[in-house]
Scaffold this motif. Structure first.
Motif, PDB file in Angstrom:
ATOM      1  N   PHE A   1      24.166  35.633  34.895  1.00 17.96           N
ATOM      2  CA  PHE A   1      24.623  34.416  34.236  1.00 17.96           C
ATOM      3  C   PHE A   1      23.464  33.440  34.064  1.00 17.96           C
ATOM      4  O   PHE A   1      22.547  33.406  34.868  1.00 17.96           O
ATOM      5  N   GLY A   2      23.542  32.672  33.018  1.00 18.05           N
ATOM      6  CA  GLY A   2      22.573  31.620  32.780  1.00 18.05           C
ATOM      7  C   GLY A   2      23.295  30.305  32.597  1.00 18.05           C
ATOM      8  O   GLY A   2      24.502  30.265  32.361  1.00 18.05           O
ATOM      9  N   VAL A   3      22.586  29.218  32.700  1.00 21.55           N
ATOM     10  CA  VAL A   3      23.160  27.895  32.501  1.00 21.55           C
ATOM     11  C   VAL A   3      22.356  27.199  31.415  1.00 21.55           C
ATOM     12  O   VAL A   3      21.126  27.159  31.474  1.00 21.55           O
ATOM     13  N   ARG A   4      23.063  26.677  30.426  1.00 20.32           N
ATOM     14  CA  ARG A   4      22.416  25.932  29.346  1.00 20.32           C
ATOM     15  C   ARG A   4      22.910  24.493  29.368  1.00 20.32           C
ATOM     16  O   ARG A   4      24.076  24.227  29.623  1.00 20.32           O
ATOM     17  N   ARG A   5      22.031  23.592  29.074  1.00 13.38           N
ATOM     18  CA  ARG A   5      22.394  22.185  28.950  1.00 13.38           C
ATOM     19  C   ARG A   5      22.914  21.969  27.526  1.00 13.38           C
ATOM     20  O   ARG A   5      22.342  22.485  26.562  1.00 13.38           O
ATOM     21  N   ALA A   6      23.998  21.204  27.411  1.00 13.70           N
ATOM     22  CA  ALA A   6      24.612  20.984  26.100  1.00 13.70           C
ATOM     23  C   ALA A   6      25.243  19.601  26.056  1.00 13.70           C
ATOM     24  O   ALA A   6      25.496  18.977  27.089  1.00 13.70           O
ATOM     25  N   GLN A   7      25.473  19.125  24.850  1.00 19.68           N
ATOM     26  CA  GLN A   7      26.251  17.910  24.648  1.00 19.68           C
ATOM     27  C   GLN A   7      27.619  18.325  24.120  1.00 19.68           C
ATOM     28  O   GLN A   7      27.720  19.192  23.245  1.00 19.68           O
ATOM     29  N   LEU A   8      28.642  17.706  24.660  1.00 20.74           N
ATOM     30  CA  LEU A   8      30.020  17.950  24.268  1.00 20.74           C
ATOM     31  C   LEU A   8      30.566  16.678  23.642  1.00 20.74           C
ATOM     32  O   LEU A   8      30.432  15.602  24.218  1.00 20.74           O
ATOM     33  N   ALA A   9      31.145  16.799  22.457  1.00 19.22           N
ATOM     34  CA  ALA A   9      31.790  15.666  21.783  1.00 19.22           C
ATOM     35  C   ALA A   9      33.277  15.996  21.656  1.00 19.22           C
ATOM     36  O   ALA A   9      33.640  16.988  21.026  1.00 19.22           O
ATOM     37  N   VAL A  10      34.117  15.172  22.274  1.00 16.42           N
ATOM     38  CA  VAL A  10      35.562  15.387  22.246  1.00 16.42           C
ATOM     39  C   VAL A  10      36.213  14.138  21.684  1.00 16.42           C
ATOM     40  O   VAL A  10      36.002  13.037  22.199  1.00 16.42           O
ATOM     41  N   GLY A  11      36.990  14.319  20.627  1.00 17.69           N
ATOM     42  CA  GLY A  11      37.736  13.210  20.036  1.00 17.69           C
ATOM     43  C   GLY A  11      39.219  13.428  20.221  1.00 17.69           C
ATOM     44  O   GLY A  11      39.710  14.556  20.078  1.00 17.69           O
ATOM     45  N   VAL A  12      39.935  12.365  20.558  1.00 16.59           N
ATOM     46  CA  VAL A  12      41.386  12.451  20.724  1.00 16.59           C
ATOM     47  C   VAL A  12      42.046  11.290  19.980  1.00 16.59           C
ATOM     48  O   VAL A  12      41.467  10.215  19.838  1.00 16.59           O
TER      49      VAL A  12
ATOM     50  N   SER B   1      36.304  29.763  24.718  1.00 23.02           N
ATOM     51  CA  SER B   1      36.057  30.010  26.133  1.00 23.02           C
ATOM     52  C   SER B   1      35.672  28.743  26.892  1.00 23.02           C
ATOM     53  O   SER B   1      35.664  28.735  28.110  1.00 23.02           O
ATOM     54  N   LEU B   2      35.350  27.665  26.175  1.00 29.27           N
ATOM     55  CA  LEU B   2      34.981  26.417  26.832  1.00 29.27           C
ATOM     56  C   LEU B   2      36.223  25.543  26.929  1.00 29.27           C
ATOM     57  O   LEU B   2      36.723  25.044  25.931  1.00 29.27           O
ATOM     58  N   SER B   3      36.742  25.372  28.129  1.00 29.69           N
ATOM     59  CA  SER B   3      37.952  24.581  28.315  1.00 29.69           C
ATOM     60  C   SER B   3      37.610  23.095  28.344  1.00 29.69           C
ATOM     61  O   SER B   3      36.808  22.647  29.152  1.00 29.69           O
ATOM     62  N   THR B   4      38.222  22.351  27.447  1.00 29.21           N
ATOM     63  CA  THR B   4      38.039  20.907  27.411  1.00 29.21           C
ATOM     64  C   THR B   4      39.315  20.182  27.839  1.00 29.21           C
ATOM     65  O   THR B   4      39.422  18.978  27.673  1.00 29.21           O
ATOM     66  N   ASP B   5      40.279  20.920  28.387  1.00 34.76           N
ATOM     67  CA  ASP B   5      41.573  20.340  28.735  1.00 34.76           C
ATOM     68  C   ASP B   5      41.456  19.140  29.660  1.00 34.76           C
ATOM     69  O   ASP B   5      42.144  18.138  29.476  1.00 34.76           O
ATOM     70  N   GLY B   6      40.598  19.224  30.668  1.00 39.45           N
ATOM     71  CA  GLY B   6      40.442  18.104  31.605  1.00 39.45           C
ATOM     72  C   GLY B   6      39.891  16.874  30.939  1.00 39.45           C
ATOM     73  O   GLY B   6      40.338  15.752  31.210  1.00 39.45           O
ATOM     74  N   VAL B   7      38.937  17.057  30.041  1.00 39.35           N
ATOM     75  CA  VAL B   7      38.344  15.921  29.317  1.00 39.35           C
ATOM     76  C   VAL B   7      39.380  15.320  28.376  1.00 39.35           C
ATOM     77  O   VAL B   7      39.539  14.100  28.301  1.00 39.35           O
TER      78      VAL B   7
ATOM     79  N   SER C   1      36.828  19.118  19.151  1.00 32.53           N
ATOM     80  CA  SER C   1      35.606  19.036  19.948  1.00 32.53           C
ATOM     81  C   SER C   1      34.483  19.873  19.345  1.00 32.53           C
ATOM     82  O   SER C   1      34.716  20.876  18.677  1.00 32.53           O
ATOM     83  N   LEU C   2      33.268  19.407  19.610  1.00 30.35           N
ATOM     84  CA  LEU C   2      32.043  20.055  19.157  1.00 30.35           C
ATOM     85  C   LEU C   2      31.119  20.231  20.349  1.00 30.35           C
ATOM     86  O   LEU C   2      31.186  19.475  21.319  1.00 30.35           O
ATOM     87  N   LEU C   3      30.226  21.200  20.242  1.00 32.62           N
ATOM     88  CA  LEU C   3      29.258  21.468  21.295  1.00 32.62           C
ATOM     89  C   LEU C   3      27.892  21.661  20.655  1.00 32.62           C
ATOM     90  O   LEU C   3      27.777  22.288  19.600  1.00 32.62           O
ATOM     91  N   ARG C   4      26.865  21.103  21.299  1.00 34.51           N
ATOM     92  CA  ARG C   4      25.487  21.249  20.813  1.00 34.51           C
ATOM     93  C   ARG C   4      24.612  21.664  21.978  1.00 34.51           C
ATOM     94  O   ARG C   4      24.409  20.912  22.925  1.00 34.51           O
ATOM     95  N   SER C   5      24.079  22.869  21.892  1.00 30.59           N
ATOM     96  CA  SER C   5      23.183  23.366  22.924  1.00 30.59           C
ATOM     97  C   SER C   5      21.819  22.729  22.752  1.00 30.59           C
ATOM     98  O   SER C   5      21.333  22.563  21.634  1.00 30.59           O
ATOM     99  N   ARG C   6      21.198  22.389  23.865  1.00 27.80           N
ATOM    100  CA  ARG C   6      19.857  21.806  23.786  1.00 27.80           C
ATOM    101  C   ARG C   6      18.877  22.800  23.167  1.00 27.80           C
ATOM    102  O   ARG C   6      17.968  22.429  22.447  1.00 27.80           O
ATOM    103  N   ASP C   7      19.084  24.073  23.419  1.00 28.54           N
ATOM    104  CA  ASP C   7      18.200  25.105  22.882  1.00 28.54           C
ATOM    105  C   ASP C   7      18.346  25.282  21.374  1.00 28.54           C
ATOM    106  O   ASP C   7      17.378  25.554  20.683  1.00 28.54           O
TER     107      ASP C   7
END
Length: 155
Positions: free
Chosen positions: A106-117, A141-147, A125-131
């Motif tokens: 497994f690897g870990v990537r830093r990303a920005q998550l934008a969630v609008g409600v 596969s990315l759960s945003t339910d808590g956010v 929601s959108l995701l932007r990987s730093r890479d």
């Protein structure tokens, strides 16, 4: 339904604004309001008359504190004329790199998550990987339910 169509455009606008600020770990929050409310209440001199009345405008607010995101969001309240909100924050995304003989790598990537409600709970929601640098729709596969729950709880 027009709000639902306008939400993605507002999330994209907030995501781009936050991306222009760079990578610093701050939780950025944007209030979503309609054009007429924005013109009447917030900034009546801005030339936004060309926008459709059902457009949602993302208004940047002071970034949340560096503490726990749920704690910071619990302090947020909105006036009635705010139709929704967007949160842009940094997350760590765990990815599968491949298989080893005895397991998975497994690897870990830093990303920005934008969630609008919106107040009714509808979200995008959108995701932007730093890479990679480009904003993309959040993968299933990315759960945003808590956010999403924490953001809806601010209304």
């Amino acid at each position: 339904m027009a709000d639902h169509d306008a939400l993605m455009a507002a999330v994209i606008a907030a995501a781009r604004d936050a991306a222009a600020e760079g990578w610093d770990g701050m939780h950025r929050v944007y209030a979503l309001t309609d054009r007429d409310t924005y013109l009447d209440v917030a900034y009546p001199l801005d030339p936004l008359n060309e926008l459709p009345p059902d457009a949602l405008l993302a208004i940047p607010l002071t970034p949340l504190g560096p503490g726990d995101l749920r704690t910071e969001l619990a302090r947020v309240t909105w006036p009635d004329d705010v139709r929704g909100c967007v949160l842009v924050t940094e997350v760590a995304v765990v990815t599968l790199r491949g298989r080893w003989r005895r397991g998975k790598s497994f690897g870990v990537r830093r990303a920005q998550l934008a969630v609008g409600v919106l107040r009714d709970g509808y979200h995008r929601s959108l995701l932007r990987s730093r890479d990679e640098g480009d904003w993309r729709l959040c993968p299933g596969s990315l759960s945003t339910d808590g956010v999403v729950s924490a953001l809806v709880g601010t209304f």
